[in-house]
Design an enzyme around this catalytic site. Structure first.
Site, PDB file in Angstrom:
ATOM      1  N   ASP A  91      -9.518  -3.736  -7.087  1.00 57.73           N
ATOM      2  CA  ASP A  91     -10.027  -4.405  -5.898  1.00 57.73           C
ATOM      3  C   ASP A  91     -11.525  -4.124  -5.834  1.00 57.73           C
ATOM      4  O   ASP A  91     -12.029  -3.196  -6.492  1.00 57.73           O
ATOM      5  CB  ASP A  91      -9.309  -3.860  -4.660  1.00 57.73           C
ATOM      6  CG  ASP A  91      -9.919  -4.357  -3.365  1.00 57.73           C
ATOM      7  OD1 ASP A  91     -10.004  -5.585  -3.181  1.00 57.73           O
ATOM      8  OD2 ASP A  91     -10.337  -3.508  -2.548  1.00 57.73           O
TER       9      ASP A  91
ATOM     10  N   ASP B  50     -14.068  -4.793  -2.516  1.00 59.73           N
ATOM     11  CA  ASP B  50     -14.538  -4.279  -1.231  1.00 59.73           C
ATOM     12  C   ASP B  50     -13.720  -3.060  -0.811  1.00 59.73           C
ATOM     13  O   ASP B  50     -12.503  -3.136  -0.666  1.00 59.73           O
ATOM     14  CB  ASP B  50     -14.433  -5.366  -0.147  1.00 59.73           C
ATOM     15  CG  ASP B  50     -15.380  -6.522  -0.386  1.00 59.73           C
ATOM     16  OD1 ASP B  50     -16.585  -6.275  -0.452  1.00 59.73           O
ATOM     17  OD2 ASP B  50     -14.902  -7.658  -0.517  1.00 59.73           O
TER      18      ASP B  50
END
Length: 323
Positions: free
Chosen positions: A15, A17
């Site tokens: 991922d 953010d």
């Protein structure tokens, strides 16, 4: 390195953010960890629910933060949204876009016609995060959805991590349209498995690992796709959320941040931990022993998930910052 977590998998699906960076600020150690994975021969993919940037923009951002990458290594919810639209519409159909020009470009690449206003020829609405989304844009989407247009949300993340803290995410805007239309959209990004499955296939991976900070998207998506996951505490997830996690949102490993990928896998696994004992007393989890705070949390999560009891004793609460 042979016993490191990353050595047990043939691809790492990161991922972005809250996991690799917070907006313009890189997570300390992220560039070195990504480089270590590449040097070991483990494929790297970046899987993001943020639909506001095209893959080449994500690559430019990562490169600026010390992680040179290729567009083929980036998988966004905008791309997933375009796939869902392409599967359900005819070539040339109009799609009302609520989001950035990058999202509109993905729609066009799918052979569809992106538009910004509702009209008789609009067959679908696609909604992704943009800091420039306005009431007027939501109003056009509301009209189209109420007229029967297919509605695809790139993601339903309620918040978006930034260097300043948590900001409203696409899910907050989606919630406004749900209230206005009484319609539930198709969701393209995490927690649906499509993004992770596509990223794993592109890497030729048989045994990928997801690394993420959100239980309801990253970890739930990994569970849905049948992929092991490392939960990191550098973004949204909290110790309380971990202890109370439902089965569909439970990770395999737990660490403070992604740098743990170079640590031994056995040290990171959620489960009973050396130095800690957890017992149930009067429907409360009571921990005794001494050692690393994260080991305490790993042991408490294991006991909570096994017993269904999520209340913990005051000493453990204080140690984990929950009191």
């Amino acid at each position: 390195m042979s016993d490191a977590l990353l050595a047990a998998y043939d691809a790492v699906l990161f991922d972005l953010d809250g996991t690799v960076y917070h907006g313009t600020r890189v997570i300390p150690g992220a560039p070195e960890t990504v480089r270590a994975a590449r040097e070991h021969g483990t494929s790297v993919r970046f899987v993001t629910n943020n639909a506001s940037k095209a893959p080449d923009e994500v690559v430019a951002h990562l490169t600026g933060l010390g992680m040179p990458s290729e567009p083929a290594e980036v998988h966004t919810s905008a791309q997933a949204g375009a796939v869902l639209l392409q599967e359900r519409l005819e070539p040339g159909d109009e799609v009302l876009v609520v989001g950035t020009s990058s999202l509109a470009d993905e729609v066009a690449r799918a052979g569809l016609e992106p538009v910004r206003r509702h009209g008789d020829r609009v067959r679908a609405v696609v909604q992704g995060h943009s800091p420039d989304n306005t009431w007027a844009a939501l109003a056009e989407a509301c009209l189209a959805i109420r007229a029967g247009a297919l509605w695809v949300a790139c993601n339903v993340d309620a918040t978006l991590p930034s260097e300043r803290g948590l900001l409203p995410g696409n899910g907050s805007m989606v919630a406004a349209l749900r209230t206005a239309t009484d319609v539930v959209p198709l969701v393209a990004g995490k927690p649906e498995p499509l993004l992770f499955e596509t990223a794993a296939r592109s890497a030729g991976a048989d045994r990928p690992l997801v690394v993420g900070d959100r239980l309801d998207t990253d970890i739930a998506g990994a569970v849905s796709a049948g992929i092991d996951s490392l939960v990191v505490l550098s973004g949204v997830a909290t110790p309380k959320q971990l202890i109370e996690a439902i089965p569909a949102e439970r990770g395999t490993y737990l660490a403070r941040d992604l740098t743990a990928l170079t640590e031994p896998a056995d040290d990171l696994r959620i489960g009973p931990r050396p130095g800690w004992s957890v017992q149930v007393r009067d429907d409360v989890l009571v921990a005794s022993g001494d050692g690393d705070d994260l080991d305490l949390l790993r042991a408490l999560c294991h006991s909570a998930w096994e017993t269904g009891i999520t209340a913990i004793d005051g000493d453990a609460e204080a140690r984990l910052g929950l009191s």
